[in-house]
Structures are given as structure tokens and as C-alpha cells.
Design a protein around this motif. Structure first.
Motif, PDB file in Angstrom:
ATOM      1  N   ASN A  37      47.727  52.234  16.598  1.00 12.04           N
ATOM      2  CA  ASN A  37      46.316  52.098  16.212  1.00 12.04           C
ATOM      3  C   ASN A  37      45.926  53.124  15.156  1.00 12.04           C
ATOM      4  O   ASN A  37      45.197  52.804  14.204  1.00 12.04           O
ATOM      5  N   LEU A 128      40.503  51.978  21.488  1.00  9.58           N
ATOM      6  CA  LEU A 128      40.999  50.607  21.350  1.00  9.58           C
ATOM      7  C   LEU A 128      41.896  50.231  22.516  1.00  9.58           C
ATOM      8  O   LEU A 128      41.936  49.068  22.932  1.00  9.58           O
ATOM      9  N   ASP A 129      42.609  51.207  23.075  1.00 10.01           N
ATOM     10  CA  ASP A 129      43.512  50.926  24.187  1.00 10.01           C
ATOM     11  C   ASP A 129      42.762  50.731  25.504  1.00 10.01           C
ATOM     12  O   ASP A 129      43.373  50.404  26.515  1.00 10.01           O
ATOM     13  N   GLY A 132      39.999  45.006  25.219  1.00  8.64           N
ATOM     14  CA  GLY A 132      40.875  43.847  25.149  1.00  8.64           C
ATOM     15  C   GLY A 132      41.718  43.659  26.391  1.00  8.64           C
ATOM     16  O   GLY A 132      41.432  44.186  27.467  1.00  8.64           O
ATOM     17  N   ARG A 196      38.488  43.002  20.411  1.00 13.79           N
ATOM     18  CA  ARG A 196      38.891  43.326  21.777  1.00 13.79           C
ATOM     19  C   ARG A 196      37.691  43.311  22.730  1.00 13.79           C
ATOM     20  O   ARG A 196      37.836  42.964  23.902  1.00 13.79           O
ATOM     21  N   HIS A 197      36.530  43.685  22.229  1.00 10.53           N
ATOM     22  CA  HIS A 197      35.314  43.615  23.045  1.00 10.53           C
ATOM     23  C   HIS A 197      35.057  42.185  23.514  1.00 10.53           C
ATOM     24  O   HIS A 197      34.710  41.953  24.680  1.00 10.53           O
ATOM     25  N   ARG A 199      37.219  39.917  24.024  1.00  7.80           N
ATOM     26  CA  ARG A 199      38.196  39.590  25.061  1.00  7.80           C
ATOM     27  C   ARG A 199      37.760  40.141  26.416  1.00  7.80           C
ATOM     28  O   ARG A 199      37.928  39.485  27.446  1.00  7.80           O
TER      29      ARG A 199
END
Length: 213
Positions: A37, A128-129, A132, A196-197, A199
Motif C-alpha cells: 500500500n 487500508l488494511d 475491505g 474498500r469502504h 466492500r
């Protein structure tokens, strides 16, 4: 997966990346993903990859359990440990402080504002991890380790009670995960976070549908 293009630096820092623990949500694969990322964001935003790799590898070097009362201090403790590690490797004082700031500011619970590009990138890359499909997997993994229920069967949506993610895993979506995308620091990170949000939202919606809510 590798820590390209700085594998020699990674080799010198990896022995210091972890304390002994059994947390599969904060393991080597997490570091690989955060570095991936970081590189993706830095390719668009810039940033010093040497500082970023050091911050990535050492950002969880002090292990504090999610349920610990010291959890909000975890990133500061890791930053302090990172200072010691990098000083022993003869890094300059300015580079050590740049890495330490990025580590201290990366954590959601620390509540610190990142003031450098590298700190903004690391915060985005780590968050970010938590979004999602990976965010879903890591959330339920950690909750399972801590013995938390999947959801409150009497009120899964927390309509008639306070949110309590120390007891109910699904509450963590409303108390934290679904707010993460609002606070991204870089343009590139924000774009990746939105995907990802969505998801996360879809997973929560479909889970509630499956339990008749």
C-alpha cells in the motif's frame, strides 16, 4: 512478496519488527500488505521510501493487545522502540525522528495528526488494511481471539443500546471501520479507501440480511 526495492534494509530491520505473539492480524503478511500500500500511494504522492520502509517494518514492533488499557499508547511505544533500533544502526537523528513520528501518528487510537508526507502515507497504508475484505477478515479474527460474539442477537443494529465492540464484533463496523475512509490523508489513499469502504458496507448489509435484519 518482497520489500523491494530495499531488501537489504528490510533484512536489517525485520529482526526488530515483532515481539513474540500469536496475532495473525499483525504478522509478516500484514507488513507485506502495508508496504504494498505504501509503494502504491508513494508512486503517486512521493515520499522517502527509506523512511517509509523503516516506519512500515517497525510500526507494530511493540505488541499491545487490542483489549489492553494501554492500547492507545501502542504506537507511541513502538515509536520509542524504533528510535532505539535505528540509533543502534547509526541512523541520523533527523531520520530517526521522521520515522518515529510516522509510527506514532499511524494509529487510529493514538489520535495524533501526521505532519509529514511519510506519516500521512503510512497512516493511509495501514488503515487500508482495516478496510475491505481484509478488514472484515482481520476484525473477525481478532474478535475470535478475544472471545467476542459475532453480534448482539437481541439488537444487531444497536438501535436500542449503546455500541459495544468489546462484546459484539459487528458493532466495530459502526464504531470504527465505517468511519475510517473519512480520515484519509492523501488523495491516492482516499481513492483506494473508498473502494474498500464500499466492500465493508456491502458485507455488513448482507450479513444483516442473512440474519433477518
Amino acid at each position: 512478496m518482497t520489500f523491494a526495492p530495499l531488501e537489504p534494509l528490510a533484512a536489517s530491520l525485520l529482526p526488530h519488527a515483532f515481539e513474540p505473539h500469536d496475532d495473525g492480524a499483525h504478522d509478516l503478511s500484514h507488513l507485506y500488505r502495508v508496504w504494498s500500500n505504501v509503494r502504491r500511494i508513494a508512486a503517486e504522492e512521493g515520499g522517502d521510501l527509506r523512511l517509509l520502509l523503516a516506519a512500515t517494518l517497525l510500526h507494530d514492533c511493540v505488541n499491545v493487545e487490542k483489549s489492553s488499557p494501554l492500547r492507545s499508547q501502542a504506537s507511541r511505544l513502538s515509536a520509542q522502540r524504533a528510535r532505539q533500533v535505528l540509533a543502534d544502526l547509526h541512523w541520523s537523528a533527523s531520520d530517526i525522528e521522521a520515522v518515529a513520528h510516522a509510527i506514532a501518528a499511524h494509529s487510529f487510537s493514538a489520535g495524533l495528526t501526521p505532519t509529514t508526507l511519510e506519516a500521512r502515507i503510512l497512516q493511509d497504508a495501514d488503515r487500508l488494511d482495516s478496510l475491505g475484505a481484509l478488514g472484515v477478515a482481520r476484525t473477525f479474527y481478532v474478535s475470535g481471539r478475544l472471545g467476542r460474539a459475532l453480534y448482539d442477537p437481541a439488537d444487531p443494529r444497536a438501535r436500542q443500546r449503546e455500541l459495544d465492540d468489546s462484546r459484539f464484533t459487528l458493532d466495530h463496523f459502526q464504531s470504527k471501520l465505517l468511519h475510517l475512509a473519512e480520515g484519509f490523508q492523501t488523495t491516492t489513499g482516499s481513492k483506494l479507501a473508498q473502494v474498500r469502504h464500499e466492500r465493508l458496507e456491502r458485507f455488513r448489509r448482507e450479513l444483516l440480511e442473512e440474519i433477518g435484519q
